[in-house]
Enzyme design. Sequence first.
Site, mmCIF file in Angstrom:
data_model
loop_
_atom_site.group_PDB
_atom_site.id
_atom_site.type_symbol
_atom_site.label_atom_id
_atom_site.label_comp_id
_atom_site.label_asym_id
_atom_site.label_seq_id
_atom_site.Cartn_x
_atom_site.Cartn_y
_atom_site.Cartn_z
ATOM 1 N N HIS A 152 -14.811 0.451 -0.900
ATOM 2 C CA HIS A 152 -13.515 -0.296 0.042
ATOM 3 C C HIS A 152 -12.810 0.993 0.552
ATOM 4 O O HIS A 152 -11.342 0.314 0.116
ATOM 5 C CB HIS A 152 -12.778 -0.723 -0.993
ATOM 6 C CG HIS A 152 -14.186 -1.523 -1.866
ATOM 7 N ND1 HIS A 152 -13.272 -2.224 -3.609
ATOM 8 C CD2 HIS A 152 -15.005 -2.539 -1.843
ATOM 9 C CE1 HIS A 152 -14.452 -3.308 -3.700
ATOM 10 N NE2 HIS A 152 -15.438 -2.935 -2.703
ATOM 11 N N TYR A 204 0.906 -1.308 -0.001
ATOM 12 C CA TYR A 204 -0.070 0.103 0.721
ATOM 13 C C TYR A 204 0.621 1.446 0.076
ATOM 14 O O TYR A 204 0.657 2.312 -0.060
ATOM 15 C CB TYR A 204 -1.061 0.277 1.145
ATOM 16 C CG TYR A 204 -2.699 -0.990 1.072
ATOM 17 C CD1 TYR A 204 -2.991 -0.660 0.232
ATOM 18 C CD2 TYR A 204 -1.979 -2.326 1.398
ATOM 19 C CE1 TYR A 204 -4.189 -1.735 -0.204
ATOM 20 C CE2 TYR A 204 -3.249 -2.938 1.134
ATOM 21 C CZ TYR A 204 -3.725 -2.900 0.178
ATOM 22 O OH TYR A 204 -5.415 -3.479 -0.167
HETATM 23 N N1 APR Z 1 -12.411 2.182 -19.634
HETATM 24 C C1 APR Z 1 -13.366 1.079 -19.136
HETATM 25 N N2 APR Z 1 -13.358 0.167 -18.775
HETATM 26 C C2 APR Z 1 -11.957 -0.589 -18.570
HETATM 27 C C3 APR Z 1 -10.294 0.357 -18.803
HETATM 28 C C4 APR Z 1 -10.991 1.991 -19.894
HETATM 29 N N3 APR Z 1 -10.067 2.188 -20.470
HETATM 30 N N4 APR Z 1 -9.573 -0.438 -18.907
HETATM 31 C C5 APR Z 1 -9.947 -1.401 -18.171
HETATM 32 N N5 APR Z 1 -11.664 -1.343 -18.429
HETATM 33 C C6 APR Z 1 -12.160 -1.889 -17.344
HETATM 34 C C7 APR Z 1 -11.931 -3.549 -17.520
HETATM 35 O O1 APR Z 1 -12.251 -4.384 -19.098
HETATM 36 C C8 APR Z 1 -12.331 -4.271 -16.213
HETATM 37 O O2 APR Z 1 -13.493 -5.323 -17.154
HETATM 38 O O3 APR Z 1 -12.358 -2.058 -15.841
HETATM 39 C C9 APR Z 1 -12.819 -3.179 -15.285
HETATM 40 C C10 APR Z 1 -11.166 -3.507 -14.189
HETATM 41 O O4 APR Z 1 -11.843 -4.612 -13.312
HETATM 42 P P1 APR Z 1 -10.653 -4.989 -12.507
HETATM 43 O O5 APR Z 1 -9.641 -4.997 -12.492
HETATM 44 O O6 APR Z 1 -11.788 -6.219 -12.097
HETATM 45 O O7 APR Z 1 -11.323 -4.083 -11.040
HETATM 46 P P2 APR Z 1 -12.712 -3.578 -10.285
HETATM 47 O O8 APR Z 1 -14.036 -3.802 -11.045
HETATM 48 O O9 APR Z 1 -12.956 -2.513 -9.620
HETATM 49 O O10 APR Z 1 -12.248 -4.182 -9.071
HETATM 50 C C11 APR Z 1 -12.897 -5.061 -8.062
HETATM 51 O O11 APR Z 1 -11.330 -6.570 -6.848
HETATM 52 O O12 APR Z 1 -9.397 -6.321 -6.288
HETATM 53 C C12 APR Z 1 -10.478 -5.638 -5.393
HETATM 54 O O13 APR Z 1 -10.514 -4.197 -4.172
HETATM 55 C C13 APR Z 1 -10.540 -4.668 -5.226
HETATM 56 O O14 APR Z 1 -11.890 -2.636 -5.453
HETATM 57 C C14 APR Z 1 -11.719 -3.192 -6.301
HETATM 58 C C15 APR Z 1 -12.241 -4.526 -6.413
#
Ligand code: APR
Length: 245
Positions: free
Chosen positions: A117, A62
């Site tokens: 979160h 972190y």
């Molecule tokens: N614009 C829009 N969407 C995008 C872009 C972009 N430029 N780049 C990537 N993405 C999309 C990806 O296709 C994916 O579906 O954003 C999404 C990100 O997904 P994750 O990496 O799983 O992130 P998130 O959904 O926020 O994760 C949820 O998981 O690990 C935990 O606590 C962490 O808050 C987080 C939670």
Amino acid sequence: MNLLDQVSPFDPIVILTGAGISKESGLATFRDPDGIWAKHKIEDVATPQAFAHNPNAVLDFYNVRRAQMNDADLRPNDAHRALGALEEFWPGEVLLVTQNIDNLHARGGSQNLIHMHGELAKTRCNDCDEIIEGLGNLTTDMACPGCSAVGTLRPHVVWFGEMPLQMDRITSALSNCRLFMSIGTSGNVYPAAGFVQEARSRGAMTIELNLEKSLSASAFYEGRYGPATETVTGFVGDLKSRAAE
Ligand code: APR
């Protein structure tokens, strides 16, 4: 039927965002091929058990991310700013619920904002729950300014196995909203991944704005796919026209 025809300017809106909205600001997502969980194991850095067994590894993980927040080149992008503007021009209530722990929504102008979160910019004492603002490095020899315990300071973020923050307020907003927007989230993590079902079951219109279809894509009334800076600015522009009608 056009989704926008079903939405009136005084309707309350709830927006859920995830890591995808900050990708174009230079922050990695979690589950994309170059994402954070491709480089770190969740169980090593993002659970209460990891903090108990190897606090240095957790704090280091972190600390790197907190330092990113201080980088002068890190800025909100057009998608963050469009959501900040939406809150200003939309006559109804706009609540932004983010899974992100970065500070880019607030810097993009959003004020009615829930960090479900947690936030990188806050530290919490595991013993007395004192919350301290700031982005400096955390180490295990630090003492809590509230209770003086040593080694109890942790980032104020929600780890796997912990309860997301402000769920009562979120649940109530979801049941009252008329439009639910989900932006940049893969739909892997609950309870956020279930918000679309909750909003929809109470009669809200639902739209997903993501780079690609998420795991929850079929639950949405409409989906628009592409980079957030394009899809979010486009859809917020449509809402602005709707508000002006
Ligand atoms: N614009 C829009 N969407 C995008 C872009 C972009 N430029 N780049 C990537 N993405 C999309 C990806 O296709 C994916 O579906 O954003 C999404 C990100 O997904 P994750 O990496 O799983 O992130 P998130 O959904 O926020 O994760 C949820 O998981 O690990 C935990 O606590 C962490 O808050 C987080 C939670």
